[in-house]
Design a protein around this motif. Sequence first.
Motif, mmCIF file in Angstrom:
data_model
loop_
_atom_site.group_PDB
_atom_site.id
_atom_site.type_symbol
_atom_site.label_atom_id
_atom_site.label_comp_id
_atom_site.label_asym_id
_atom_site.label_seq_id
_atom_site.Cartn_x
_atom_site.Cartn_y
_atom_site.Cartn_z
ATOM 1 N N GLN A 294 0.814 -1.217 0.000
ATOM 2 C CA GLN A 294 0.000 0.000 0.000
ATOM 3 C C GLN A 294 0.849 1.269 0.000
ATOM 4 O O GLN A 294 0.456 2.283 -0.592
ATOM 5 C CB GLN A 294 -0.950 -0.006 1.204
ATOM 6 N N LYS A 295 2.006 1.234 0.629
ATOM 7 C CA LYS A 295 2.867 2.421 0.634
ATOM 8 C C LYS A 295 3.312 2.762 -0.785
ATOM 9 O O LYS A 295 3.229 3.921 -1.221
ATOM 10 C CB LYS A 295 4.079 2.198 1.527
ATOM 11 N N SER A 305 -3.789 12.617 -4.136
ATOM 12 C CA SER A 305 -4.786 11.605 -4.509
ATOM 13 C C SER A 305 -4.897 10.470 -3.507
ATOM 14 O O SER A 305 -5.361 9.381 -3.855
ATOM 15 C CB SER A 305 -4.441 11.034 -5.895
ATOM 16 N N VAL A 306 -4.457 10.699 -2.271
ATOM 17 C CA VAL A 306 -4.482 9.614 -1.280
ATOM 18 C C VAL A 306 -5.303 9.999 -0.055
ATOM 19 O O VAL A 306 -5.089 9.484 1.033
ATOM 20 C CB VAL A 306 -3.049 9.200 -0.863
ATOM 21 N N SER A 307 -6.272 10.901 -0.237
ATOM 22 C CA SER A 307 -7.151 11.254 0.877
ATOM 23 C C SER A 307 -8.089 10.090 1.167
ATOM 24 O O SER A 307 -8.275 9.180 0.343
ATOM 25 C CB SER A 307 -7.965 12.501 0.539
ATOM 26 N N ALA A 308 -8.698 10.113 2.347
ATOM 27 C CA ALA A 308 -9.629 9.049 2.728
ATOM 28 C C ALA A 308 -10.794 8.956 1.745
ATOM 29 O O ALA A 308 -11.257 7.857 1.404
ATOM 30 C CB ALA A 308 -10.147 9.296 4.147
ATOM 31 N N ASP A 309 -11.265 10.123 1.253
ATOM 32 C CA ASP A 309 -12.369 10.119 0.291
ATOM 33 C C ASP A 309 -11.975 9.411 -0.993
ATOM 34 O O ASP A 309 -12.745 8.600 -1.535
ATOM 35 C CB ASP A 309 -12.789 11.561 -0.028
ATOM 36 N N ASN A 318 -5.904 -2.210 -4.049
ATOM 37 C CA ASN A 318 -4.868 -2.339 -5.075
ATOM 38 C C ASN A 318 -5.233 -1.635 -6.383
ATOM 39 O O ASN A 318 -4.376 -1.484 -7.260
ATOM 40 C CB ASN A 318 -4.583 -3.816 -5.369
ATOM 41 N N ASP A 319 -6.482 -1.218 -6.524
ATOM 42 C CA ASP A 319 -6.883 -0.519 -7.740
ATOM 43 C C ASP A 319 -6.184 0.839 -7.817
ATOM 44 O O ASP A 319 -5.840 1.433 -6.796
ATOM 45 C CB ASP A 319 -8.405 -0.326 -7.765
ATOM 46 N N PHE A 320 -5.996 1.319 -9.041
ATOM 47 C CA PHE A 320 -5.285 2.594 -9.222
ATOM 48 C C PHE A 320 -6.036 3.478 -10.208
ATOM 49 O O PHE A 320 -6.833 2.995 -11.023
ATOM 50 C CB PHE A 320 -3.848 2.360 -9.688
ATOM 51 N N ALA A 321 -5.765 4.769 -10.120
ATOM 52 C CA ALA A 321 -6.515 5.754 -10.904
ATOM 53 C C ALA A 321 -6.046 5.786 -12.348
ATOM 54 O O ALA A 321 -4.854 5.912 -12.629
ATOM 55 C CB ALA A 321 -6.374 7.135 -10.278
ATOM 56 N N LEU A 322 -7.018 5.681 -13.267
ATOM 57 C CA LEU A 322 -6.767 5.926 -14.682
ATOM 58 C C LEU A 322 -7.044 7.394 -14.996
ATOM 59 O O LEU A 322 -6.355 8.005 -15.812
ATOM 60 C CB LEU A 322 -7.665 5.037 -15.541
#
Length: 700
Positions: A294-295, A305-309, A318-322
């Motif tokens: 996760q780190k 892009s790593v806020s709780a929301d 494990n999903d990541f932003a496209l």
Amino acid sequence: MSGSSGEQGKGRRGQPQWSPPAGSPPCKLRLYNSLTRNKDVFIPQNGKKVTWYCCGPTVYDASHMGHARSYISFDILRRVLRDYFGFDVFYCMNITDIDDKIIKRARQNYLFEQYRGKQPQAAQLLEDVHAALKPFSVKLNETTDPDRKQMLERTQRAVGLAAEPLERAVRGGLPAEEAARCAEVLLEEAKDLLSDWLDSTLGSEVTDNSIFSKLPKFWEEEFHRDMETLNVLPPDVLTRVSEYVPEIVNFVQKIVDNGYGYVSNGSVYFDTVKFASSERHSYGKLVPEAVGDQKALQEGEGDLSVSADRLSEKRSPNDFALWKASKPGEPSWPCPWGKGRPGWHIECSAMASALLGASMDIHGGGFDLRFPHHDNELAQSEAYFDNDCWVRYFLHTGHLTIAGCKMSKSLKNFITIKDALQKHSARQLRLAFLMHSWKDTLDYSSNTMESALQYEKFMNEFFLNVKDILRAPVDITGRFEKWEDEESELNKSFYDKKTAVHEALCDNVDTRTVLEEMRALVSQCNLYMAARKAARRRPNRALLESIARYLTHMLKVFGAIEEESSLGFPVRGPGSSLNLESTVMPYLQVLSEFREGVRKIAREQKVPEVLQLSDALRDDILPELGVRLEDHEGLPTVVKLGGQRDLAEGERGEETGEWCWSLCGLTGTRDQRRSCALCCASSCAKAPWLRVFRGRPNCV
């Protein structure tokens, strides 16, 4: 008649059957492929054409030696594939000019300059600094990484020390000029602290998109200047994320259509679980053991892009932003899911695929990009094309450490390329990289650079000696001399070394071994020239020229010789592209011959004052101009042209050579010691601080 008819009866004599030689199997190029963690035979998909994509820099700050490590190493590999193995290389590279780091740095720079422009009063500045220190202290207390914690503590101490004089000035009612000076010092020391604080309070109010393009444009220009100075070839095609946003949107849409992406709250994420469960696909091809880290995954997503929301929008951690929905204070582009901006990983997939299609031969990048960046690139690209071979060979350059310590821009432990070039030339930096494997960790230190300097001087001295031999006037037939055993032996060694060089280059482009073989060949040439000089015989100029031209060619292949030079390192005038050697050397040769004639008369007439003036010209005046004269009893004076620093190092090399002979318990005439001084200095086992490669002096 009977004999004649007998011969006719036998028929015409035919040629005997010919059998081809057995030969030896050709050496095949093998490259270390991160997809297999093995050295695989390199087979391009389309004949000799090689398609290659290289991850370029994220341009938000000055280029540093970590960048140099990757781009010089890939430049060497690219040149070897193109100029040695004869591949037709199509080389593409990107510039990341949309990224969380860029957005944050652009906002911080903009807000800080606005703040500075308002010229806050001393009391207001102190109040703001103390306000900024509160969240900074919280961050410091929460930091567990020892290196980062140490860096934050240094910042805190520096700001505290800078604030004290201003506080005294305010309390003591010192003159306005003194207070202003103290305020300027505090502003500089607290720049990072205040920038972060201003961004956290006012960053969402920055809405002008031009603010986010100005910063990367400036640093991209600086990056290209650095690469040009380092003699790194420009890419055949350069892509910028900001110019490929429509292609990225279409790329993301197709991944969603193929069932491997999903929309969540205006952002689009890659479904790693569904992709990994597909029979056709595999997630984490490069570093499967890192899947779930996760780190590393959050670092790949970016600071904004790593806020709780944002994390709650994912189906799996494990999903990541496209595609990222833009928040206030971030640049945005229209798309089917609302205004947003590209994720980090998707940019390379979309841009590389637009140019190279569904499968490329080589993809390159730094070792630290393997996971999650390159593993995510592979996953989303293979989801787009529905294949499992987007990249055939993945090449990763090794880490760079600084004097044994990890290099990190975030920890402010880095050296810019411009700073490095203040100390060493581009050639010396490249030689240092050539002396190490491109895929292993390289330690940038004084010892590493000293080895590179010694190697450069060693080779340069050989080239200067060969040039002097070639300048000696001979008629056309005199260029070709009978070979004795010494020439045959040296020529055999020459061809053996060329074979060894080829085998080393086939073995994952092992430049370290290549430089060892080249050094050994030069050492044998030095021995040959020294023996000929001792016997008062001319060395074979054609053989030495052939060897010197081969070595020059190899250094050109590696990019260590930048200009057009038929033999050796070119000598240029300061700030000029003029080939100083070809222009000046005829005049220096005339000066040398005139000086020899004057010395001869001075000896015959016993005029010591003239001899002293002649020595002063050789020892004091000409070296300051980059010219070295070497007098040898009974032989013509040798004329050498180089930079002032090169010649000074050469003089030290002679002293070092004599010292090395003494250390090794060897004997020899002064001329013998001087003739192989650099050879000793470069390889003496008892002088490790001068050693380039292990072993005793090759000239002994």
